[in-house]
Scaffold this motif. Structure first.
Motif, mmCIF file in Angstrom:
data_model
loop_
_atom_site.group_PDB
_atom_site.id
_atom_site.type_symbol
_atom_site.label_atom_id
_atom_site.label_comp_id
_atom_site.label_asym_id
_atom_site.label_seq_id
_atom_site.Cartn_x
_atom_site.Cartn_y
_atom_site.Cartn_z
ATOM 1 N N ALA A 59 81.567 120.487 -11.485
ATOM 2 C CA ALA A 59 80.809 121.633 -11.344
ATOM 3 C C ALA A 59 79.546 121.422 -11.117
ATOM 4 O O ALA A 59 78.959 122.267 -10.352
ATOM 5 C CB ALA A 59 80.962 122.456 -12.925
ATOM 6 N N ALA A 60 79.127 120.503 -11.726
ATOM 7 C CA ALA A 60 77.584 119.831 -11.417
ATOM 8 C C ALA A 60 77.551 119.743 -9.832
ATOM 9 O O ALA A 60 76.623 119.883 -9.263
ATOM 10 C CB ALA A 60 77.267 118.773 -11.998
ATOM 11 N N GLU A 61 78.538 119.112 -9.260
ATOM 12 C CA GLU A 61 78.364 118.725 -7.850
ATOM 13 C C GLU A 61 78.474 119.782 -6.864
ATOM 14 O O GLU A 61 77.879 120.218 -5.877
ATOM 15 C CB GLU A 61 79.674 117.766 -7.625
ATOM 16 N N ASP A 62 79.267 120.804 -7.247
ATOM 17 C CA ASP A 62 79.470 122.332 -6.576
ATOM 18 C C ASP A 62 78.050 123.007 -6.818
ATOM 19 O O ASP A 62 77.544 123.555 -5.929
ATOM 20 C CB ASP A 62 80.388 122.982 -7.308
ATOM 21 N N TRP A 63 77.487 123.103 -7.892
ATOM 22 C CA TRP A 63 76.289 123.675 -8.160
ATOM 23 C C TRP A 63 75.054 123.052 -7.257
ATOM 24 O O TRP A 63 74.525 123.886 -6.685
ATOM 25 C CB TRP A 63 75.646 123.335 -9.552
ATOM 26 N N ARG A 64 75.051 121.725 -7.268
ATOM 27 C CA ARG A 64 74.273 121.083 -6.203
ATOM 28 C C ARG A 64 74.286 121.407 -4.884
ATOM 29 O O ARG A 64 73.342 121.830 -4.096
ATOM 30 C CB ARG A 64 74.295 119.360 -6.417
ATOM 31 N N THR A 65 75.612 121.480 -4.438
ATOM 32 C CA THR A 65 75.734 121.960 -2.874
ATOM 33 C C THR A 65 75.281 123.372 -2.573
ATOM 34 O O THR A 65 74.829 123.799 -1.637
ATOM 35 C CB THR A 65 77.185 121.545 -2.480
ATOM 36 N N LYS A 66 75.287 124.070 -3.760
ATOM 37 C CA LYS A 66 75.054 125.538 -3.644
ATOM 38 C C LYS A 66 73.633 125.857 -3.406
ATOM 39 O O LYS A 66 73.381 127.097 -3.069
ATOM 40 C CB LYS A 66 75.868 126.367 -4.358
ATOM 41 N N GLN A 67 72.667 124.899 -3.924
ATOM 42 C CA GLN A 67 71.397 125.296 -4.212
ATOM 43 C C GLN A 67 70.585 125.416 -2.734
ATOM 44 O O GLN A 67 70.963 124.484 -1.958
ATOM 45 C CB GLN A 67 70.797 124.309 -5.170
ATOM 46 N N ALA A 68 69.511 125.809 -2.784
ATOM 47 C CA ALA A 68 68.725 125.775 -1.421
ATOM 48 C C ALA A 68 68.403 124.450 -1.575
ATOM 49 O O ALA A 68 67.997 123.754 -2.459
ATOM 50 C CB ALA A 68 67.287 126.693 -1.906
ATOM 51 N N PRO A 69 68.242 123.822 0.007
ATOM 52 C CA PRO A 69 68.020 122.563 0.026
ATOM 53 C C PRO A 69 66.441 122.218 -0.490
ATOM 54 O O PRO A 69 65.547 123.160 -0.632
ATOM 55 C CB PRO A 69 68.043 122.295 1.457
ATOM 56 N N VAL A 70 66.483 120.968 -0.852
ATOM 57 C CA VAL A 70 64.979 120.619 -1.457
ATOM 58 C C VAL A 70 64.168 120.232 -0.239
ATOM 59 O O VAL A 70 64.605 119.646 0.646
ATOM 60 C CB VAL A 70 65.210 119.094 -2.307
ATOM 61 N N GLU A 71 62.785 120.565 -0.305
ATOM 62 C CA GLU A 71 61.964 120.659 0.708
ATOM 63 C C GLU A 71 61.717 119.117 1.168
ATOM 64 O O GLU A 71 61.490 118.489 0.030
ATOM 65 C CB GLU A 71 60.676 121.304 0.562
ATOM 66 N N GLU A 72 61.539 118.676 2.451
ATOM 67 C CA GLU A 72 61.295 117.224 2.541
ATOM 68 C C GLU A 72 60.271 116.772 1.790
ATOM 69 O O GLU A 72 60.061 115.598 1.198
ATOM 70 C CB GLU A 72 61.047 117.195 4.249
ATOM 71 N N SER A 73 59.167 117.669 1.771
ATOM 72 C CA SER A 73 57.705 117.412 0.878
ATOM 73 C C SER A 73 57.874 117.123 -0.468
ATOM 74 O O SER A 73 57.002 116.477 -0.976
ATOM 75 C CB SER A 73 56.801 118.300 1.190
ATOM 76 N N VAL A 74 58.884 117.465 -1.071
ATOM 77 C CA VAL A 74 58.944 117.151 -2.783
ATOM 78 C C VAL A 74 60.210 116.156 -2.949
ATOM 79 O O VAL A 74 60.636 116.182 -4.264
ATOM 80 C CB VAL A 74 58.973 118.418 -3.281
#
Ligand SMILES: Nc1ncnc2c1ncn2[C@@H]1O[C@H](COP(=O)(O)OP(=O)(O)O)[C@@H](O)[C@H]1O
Ligand SMILES: [Mg+2]
Length: 308
Positions: free
Chosen positions: A20-35
């Motif tokens: 579930a944590a892995e699924d959650w991760r793929t569903k989130q907005a991508p992390v901005e390059e700058s952070v």
């Protein structure tokens, strides 16, 4: 990340939670390059299957976490591990008595003749879908934390008069820590506590401390690893019975001392630097020194501890 998930598997953390944590991760907005550099790579894995399961479940349900426990129960370590598992950038906010709204949310700055809001860590965390670690949250005055009420409850926004309203990104979570269990700790008021799910952090078990030592120092002789583990237990007992303060209850200091031994420094001298010398009271220092000498042979060299 792969390595962390493998570790959690071997620790027996519920497979469906990991999935579930892995699924959650793929569903989130991508992390901005700058952070992206803020996504932690933990130095130590956190040991404690039940705590892991509770924490993962809470964060997946959209809750914020309050980790409560005495010193050296791995609160910051766990927070960092969670940011890593969920793959989110982390912002650390240390709380102290003078922490105010501006230092959390931001201040007006003047640039090129215009006033603009320079975002503080809470605002950046909200905007970037970060994990915010609210470290030792109980150290701040409760009044100055009232600005976090809307942030931490169902409103999920930063709403302060005079500022633009900033909604929290879906991925944003807050993990607060609070030292509690020994004398001299401050409390957290009800309004704030009610906005978190709370994990009562247990002291690391002797079994898990052995695992940590073996993993960190594969070359350390088992018999000595056991002595260092017992030394830490002895110190904890003295803290529990209020014979000494928690200054010497310093697992990071113990690990650092063992690292000095791996470089060849004699054990007693290494432990003085990592543990004993942290007590600035003569009486307390003597008590801790006695505990160390009760466990560790006077003439143990670093080389001997590491078996070469
Ligand atoms: N259950 C645990 N698993 C792994 N490391 C732990 C655990 N408990 C304590 N530690 C270690 O103890 C040290 C202190 O941890 P830290 O997160 O700073 O504790 P706290 O914030 O609770 O005082 C770190 O080196 C950490 O790796
Ligand atoms: Mg801490």
């Amino acid at each position: 990340m792969r390595e962390l998930i493998e570790f959690l598997r071997t620790e027996g953390v519920d497979e469906s939670l990991l999935k579930a944590a892995e699924d959650w991760r793929t569903k989130q907005a991508p992390v901005e390059e700058s952070v992206a550099h803020r996504i932690p790579v933990p130095c130590y894995p956190y040991y404690g299957k039940d705590v892991w399961e509770e924490a993962i479940s809470a964060l997946l349900s959209g809750e914020h976490l309050l980790l409560v426990g005495p010193k050296a129960t791995g609160k910051n370590d766990l927070a960092e591990n969670l940011s890593a598992l969920f793959g989110r950038p982390q912002w650390d906010v240390s709380f102290y008595i003078n922490t105010d709204a501006a230092s959390l949310i931001g201040t007006d700055t003047l640039s090129k003749g215009e006033v603009s809001l320079r975002h503080g860590p809470i605002a950046r965390c909200a905007l970037e879908g970060g994990f915010g670690v609210l470290d030792e949250i109980n150290m701040a005055k409760n009044e100055s934390l009232a600005v976090l009420h809307a942030t931490l409850d169902f409103r999920r926004c930063i709403d302060v008069p005079g500022y633009d309203r900033i909604p929290l990104s879906d991925a944003t979570r807050f993990i607060a820590t609070m030292n509690y269990g020994y004398a001299g700790t401050r409390d957290l008021n009800e309004a704030l506590a009610s906005r978190f799910l709370v994990i009562d952090m247990p002291p690391i078990t002797e079994e898990n401390l052995m695992k940590l030592l073996r993993r960190e120092f594969p070359e350390l002789k088992e018999a000595y690893a056991r002595q260092f583990m017992s030394l830490f237990t002895d110190i904890r007992k003295k803290c529990d019975s209020a014979e000494i303060s928690t200054k010497a209850l310093d697992l990071r200091g113990l690990l650092a001392s063992i690292r000095l031994m791996s470089q060849g420094l004699p054990a007693i001298r290494a432990l003085e630097m990592g543990i004993v010398n942290k007590c600035f009271d003569d009486f307390e220092r003597q008590l801790v020194e006695d505990v160390v000498r009760g466990r560790i042979p006077e003439n143990l060299t670093g080389r001997e501890a590491f078996g070469n």
